[in-house]
Design an enzyme around this catalytic site. Structure first.
Site, short mmCIF file in Angstrom:
data_model
loop_
_atom_site.label_atom_id
_atom_site.label_comp_id
_atom_site.label_asym_id
_atom_site.label_seq_id
_atom_site.Cartn_x
_atom_site.Cartn_y
_atom_site.Cartn_z
N GLN A 1 -1.73 2.53 9.80
CA GLN A 1 -0.45 2.63 9.27
C GLN A 1 0.68 3.46 9.97
OE1 GLN A 1 -3.54 2.98 8.15
NE2 GLN A 1 -3.67 2.53 5.96
N ASP B 1 -2.28 10.83 -2.25
CA ASP B 1 -2.43 9.70 -3.12
C ASP B 1 -2.77 10.25 -4.55
OD1 ASP B 1 -2.95 8.45 -0.38
OD2 ASP B 1 -3.05 6.83 -1.73
N ARG C 1 0.81 -1.22 -0.12
CA ARG C 1 0.12 -0.07 -0.10
C ARG C 1 0.85 1.27 -0.02
NH1 ARG C 1 2.18 2.34 3.52
NH2 ARG C 1 0.80 3.74 3.60
N LYS D 1 -4.50 9.81 3.23
CA LYS D 1 -5.23 9.19 4.26
C LYS D 1 -6.23 9.71 4.89
CE LYS D 1 -5.21 5.80 4.54
NZ LYS D 1 -5.96 4.74 4.00
O1 MRU Z 1 -4.57 3.23 2.10
P1 MRU Z 1 -3.32 3.43 2.10
O2 MRU Z 1 -2.25 2.85 3.29
O3 MRU Z 1 -2.58 2.95 0.79
O4 MRU Z 1 -2.95 4.95 2.22
C1 MRU Z 1 -1.73 5.64 1.88
C2 MRU Z 1 -1.69 7.18 2.11
O5 MRU Z 1 -2.73 7.47 2.09
C3 MRU Z 1 -0.37 7.64 2.07
O6 MRU Z 1 -0.19 8.81 2.85
C4 MRU Z 1 -0.13 8.16 0.45
O7 MRU Z 1 -0.37 7.07 -0.28
C5 MRU Z 1 1.36 8.80 0.33
S1 MRU Z 1 2.44 7.72 0.18
C6 MRU Z 1 3.82 8.10 -0.30
#
Ligand code: MRU
Length: 343
Positions: A179, A220, A46, A231
Site C-alpha cells: 500500500q 484502523d 481499503r 497496518k
Molecule cells: O489493510 P488496509 O490497507 O485496509 O489497511 C489500512 C491501514 O492500515 C491504514 O493505515 C488505516 O486504515 C488508516 S487509513 C486512514
C-alpha cells in the site's frame, strides 16, 4: 484535492479499484450490496474510513433493492473485515436511518461528507507539528484513497505542503500488499510532494542515521486507552521511534476511536490468506511447500504515541479518556446531522 477514492454516481457507487494502482486508474461501478461487500473483502477499496463510507453506500444499495431487511444487510457487510472500527460506524449510521424509515443514501452521503471534513481538520491540526519536521515517515496508505479525500496521516503533510513548507516523505513500501509504494507514493507523486520509497526493513537504518524527524501513521481502531491497531509493521516503527527519540503520531477521525474497547488486546486482528505473502503480483516468491502467516494489522501500545492528531486538535493518550467518549459520539452524530441537512 487531486484524488477522491469513491463517490455516488446515479444508481450506484463508483470507486477507484485500488488493487490496480499505480498501473491503471480503473473506476468500478457497484450496484448491489454483495458487490460492495466483495470490493471491501477483496480490498478494491481499503483504508478504515473509506471502507466505512463504502459500507454505508452498500446499505443504501440494499435499501433500494428491497431484497433484505436492514439488519441482514448490516450483518453481510460487517462480516467483510473485522479490524477497522469505521466499517461498523458506517454500517450503523446507514442502518439506523433505514430502520427509522429514513433514507440510507442520505445517511451515507452525510457520512462521507463528515469524514472529508474531519480529515481536512486533521490536516490543519497536524500541519503545525511539521513546522521544523521536514522528513516525515509514514507506513501503509493513510491518504485520500484510504479516507475518500485528504487522508489522515497524509492530511497534515498535504496541508503543510500547500502552505509552501519544505517536506520530504519516507514511504514504507508496506509488505505484503505494498500500500505504501503502490498507493501512498502514487498520491504524493500526483501532488509533486518529494518522497522516497524504502523497503519496510530499511526504516530503522534511516532512523539510526538521524534522517527521520517525525512519524505519522493512520489507525484502523483506537481503544479507549489509546492502544491502536494499524497496518502490520506499525508496532516495530513505533518501538524504533522511541529508541531514537523520534515523535510518533497517530492521525484519525472520530469514527476510528472505539470507546467500547478498553485496551489494545481486545481489538480483533484480521488474518488474511497466505498467498498475499507467498506470491507477489501473482508470481510465487517462496517454495511450493512453504506455509505463511499473514496478520493484516498489529497493535501498538499507547505509551509509544506522542500525540493523536484528531479533528479537534492533538491529544495525548492521557487526554483521551472522557474527552474521547464525548468526541467518538460525534462519529455517529456528525453524519446524521449532515444527512438531515441534505433531506
Ligand atoms: O489493510 P488496509 O490497507 O485496509 O489497511 C489500512 C491501514 O492500515 C491504514 O493505515 C488505516 O486504515 C488508516 S487509513 C486512514
Amino acid at each position: 484535492m487531486a484524488v477522491r477514492a469513491l463517490w455516488w454516481s446515479g444508481d450506484g457507487l463508483d470507486l477507484i479499484d485500488q488493487r490496480e494502482l499505480p498501473a491503471r486508474t480503473r473506476i468500478r461501478h457497484l450496484r448491489t450490496l454483495p458487490q460492495v461487500a466483495e470490493a471491501i473483502r477483496g480490498m478494491a477499496v481499503r483504508g478504515a474510513p473509506a471502507i466505512g463510507a463504502a459500507a454505508a453506500y452498500g446499505m443504501a444499495l440494499a435499501q433500494r433493492s428491497r431484497r433484505m431487511p436492514p439488519d441482514r444487510a448490516a450483518r453481510l457487510l460487517a462480516a467483510t473485515r473485522p479490524t477497522a472500527r469505521d466499517l461498523f460506524v458506517g454500517i450503523e449510521v446507514a442502518r439506523a436511518a433505514w430502520a427509522a424509515g429514513g433514507d440510507a443514501l442520505a445517511a451515507a452521503e452525510g457520512y462521507r461528507r463528515a469524514i472529508v471534513e474531519e480529515c481536512h481538520a486533521i490536516g490543519r491540526a497536524g500541519a503545525p507539528l511539521l513546522a521544523r519536521k521536514e522528513r516525515v515517515l509514514t507506513h501503509c496508505n493513510a491518504g485520500a484513497l484510504a479516507t475518500v479525500e485528504w487522508g489522515t496521516a497524509l492530511a497534515p503533510i498535504r496541508v503543510a505542503h500547500d502552505e509552501g513548507r519544505k517536506l520530504f516523505v519516507w514511504v514504507d513500501e508496506t509488505r505484503p500488499l505494498l500500500q505504501g509504494s503502490r498507493l501512498t507514493a502514487w498520491e504524493l507523486a500526483q501532488e509533486r510532494i518529494p518522497h522516497a520509497i524504502i523497503a519496510d526493513n530499511a526504516a530503522g537504518y534511516f532512523m539510526q542515521r538521524g534522517e527521520v524527524d517525525a512519524i505519522i501513521v493512520g489507525a484502523d481502531r483506537i481503544a479507549a486507552n489509546g492502544d491502536f491497531a494499524n497496518k502490520i509493521g506499525t508496532y516495530e516503527k513505533a518501538v524504533l521511534a522511541r529508541e531514537h527519540g523520534i515523535p510518533f503520531y497517530v492521525a484519525a477521525p472520530w469514527s476510528t476511536f472505539d470507546p467500547g474497547t478498553p485496551r489494545g488486546d481486545r481489538i480483533p486482528v484480521e488474518e488474511r490468506g497466505p498467498d498475499e505473502v507467498l506470491r507477489l503480483s501473482g508470481v510465487a516468491t517462496a517454495p511450493r511447500r512453504s506455509r505463511a502467516r499473514n496478520p493484516a494489522f498489529d497493535v501498538t501500545p499507547h505509551r509509544f504515541v506522542r500525540g493523536f492528531i484528531t479533528p479537534a486538535g492533538v491529544l495525548t493518550s492521557r487526554q483521551l479518556g472522557p474527552a474521547l467518549r464525548a468526541h467518538a459520539r460525534r462519529a455517529v452524530d456528525a453524519p446524521r446531522r449532515a444527512a438531515e441537512q441534505l433531506t
